[in-house]
Enzyme design. Sequence first.
Site, short mmCIF file in Angstrom:
data_model
loop_
_atom_site.label_atom_id
_atom_site.label_comp_id
_atom_site.label_asym_id
_atom_site.label_seq_id
_atom_site.Cartn_x
_atom_site.Cartn_y
_atom_site.Cartn_z
N CYS A 33 -16.37 2.00 -0.03
CA CYS A 33 -15.22 1.11 0.24
C CYS A 33 -14.89 1.06 1.72
CB CYS A 33 -14.02 1.57 -0.56
SG CYS A 33 -13.52 3.27 -0.23
N GLN A 83 -10.22 -3.56 -4.11
CA GLN A 83 -11.50 -3.00 -3.70
C GLN A 83 -12.55 -3.17 -4.80
OE1 GLN A 83 -12.29 -1.40 -0.63
NE2 GLN A 83 -14.32 -1.78 -1.49
N HIS A 125 -7.09 1.16 -6.76
CA HIS A 125 -7.42 0.27 -5.63
C HIS A 125 -8.13 -0.97 -6.21
CE1 HIS A 125 -7.93 -1.02 -1.65
NE2 HIS A 125 -8.80 -0.14 -1.18
N ASP A 155 -17.04 7.57 -1.74
CA ASP A 155 -15.81 7.36 -0.97
C ASP A 155 -15.49 8.70 -0.30
OD1 ASP A 155 -13.35 6.45 0.01
OD2 ASP A 155 -12.33 6.49 -1.93
N ARG A 198 0.89 -1.18 0.00
CA ARG A 198 0.00 0.00 0.00
C ARG A 198 0.92 1.22 0.00
NH1 ARG A 198 -5.48 1.30 3.35
NH2 ARG A 198 -6.18 -0.10 1.70
N ARG A 234 -13.99 -8.55 0.52
CA ARG A 234 -12.56 -8.27 0.34
C ARG A 234 -11.76 -9.55 0.65
NH1 ARG A 234 -10.48 -3.10 0.84
NH2 ARG A 234 -8.58 -4.13 0.15
N1 CP Z 1 -11.43 -0.13 1.85
C1 CP Z 1 -10.18 -0.27 2.34
O1 CP Z 1 -9.21 -0.46 1.62
O2 CP Z 1 -10.10 -0.20 3.69
P1 CP Z 1 -8.76 -0.04 4.53
O3 CP Z 1 -8.16 1.30 4.17
O4 CP Z 1 -9.19 -0.12 5.95
O5 CP Z 1 -7.81 -1.15 4.15
N1 NVA Z 2 -9.77 6.93 -1.40
C1 NVA Z 2 -9.47 6.42 -0.08
C2 NVA Z 2 -9.74 4.96 -0.03
C3 NVA Z 2 -9.48 4.31 1.30
C4 NVA Z 2 -9.75 2.84 1.28
C5 NVA Z 2 -8.03 6.72 0.28
O1 NVA Z 2 -7.15 6.55 -0.57
O2 NVA Z 2 -7.78 7.14 1.41
#
Ligand code: CP
Ligand code: NVA
Length: 318
Positions: free
Chosen positions: A276, A143, A140, A236, A113, A304
Amino acid sequence: MTSTASHDFGTLPFKDLLSLAQLSREHIDKIFATAAELKKNRELHDQVLKGKKLAMIFEKDSLRTRFTFDVGMQDMGGHAVFMDHRDARIGSRESIKDVAKNLERWFHGIVARTFKHRVLTELSEHSSVPVINGLSDYLHPCQALADTFTLHEKWGGDFKGKKIVFVGDGNNTCHSLIHAAARLGMHMVVCCPEGYEPNSKVVNEAMHIAQETGGDVDITDDVEKGVAKADAVYTDVWASMGQEDEVEERAAVFHDYQVNEDLMELAKPDAFFMHCLPAHRGHEVSAAVMDGPQSIVYDIAENRLHVQKAVMALLINK
Ligand code: CP
Ligand code: NVA
């Protein structure tokens, strides 16, 4: 797919999962079929990744992604090791190449990540083991696979002619949803204020895909028109991780883009609400919609786990 304990789900013909733009309909169908079997017979497939080790390197917070990859490995007989990279970006202590070259000697797969998508592509270039995108500033994909797998379950696999509307920032979550929706032949609409549109490369890729699949992609700042007769409405956060200093400015810009009961009234009566997570009640979504009967947010969160297990089973088990 029949239920056997043979653990032979097959493979996907590529090493990494960085973007859904790379996936054909056959690839998605294979991931969905594998996820469905892993979900249905969770206890049966506890040896699929026996002895395999997964490295998880995260530059940002996570609840769902971290736990579902870890539990997913445990479910299938493997093991995950987490490295918290929130204090220092990957590549700051030693080169990304050297990180990849070390990890491939110890692990069978890597989930990362990252702030910059480029870090993922560099890890992938230098690693002989699969690299899975656990979210970047750009995409993502895990997701969107869980989002569409959940719709696949709800709609009995029938995506043709379905209208899915993303309301809010044209961000990483939105980008991967655009790719998935186009590949599945849906009509994808993004409702966003001017200046917050999705990346044009993603939109162009999706339009190209949609020509093959009968799908469509539209971008509009007219949220009421956009949501009209939608089969699913998605939102989101307005400020993603890394945009904390823009929270106030964005709250003002996105003020009229809240998904609330009035907006959901414009969608079809059986439309789903999707997010998400994490969600901010009273900001991008009202509490009534988030906690209401149309909301499928926790089904998505559960999926997920199943979808990512499928991705790992198909990529790591080679
Ligand atoms: N939706 C998602 O990726 O959640 P987290 O940021 O908690 O991993
Ligand atoms: N768009 C958000 C998604 C989190 C799962 C972020 O990047 O923070």
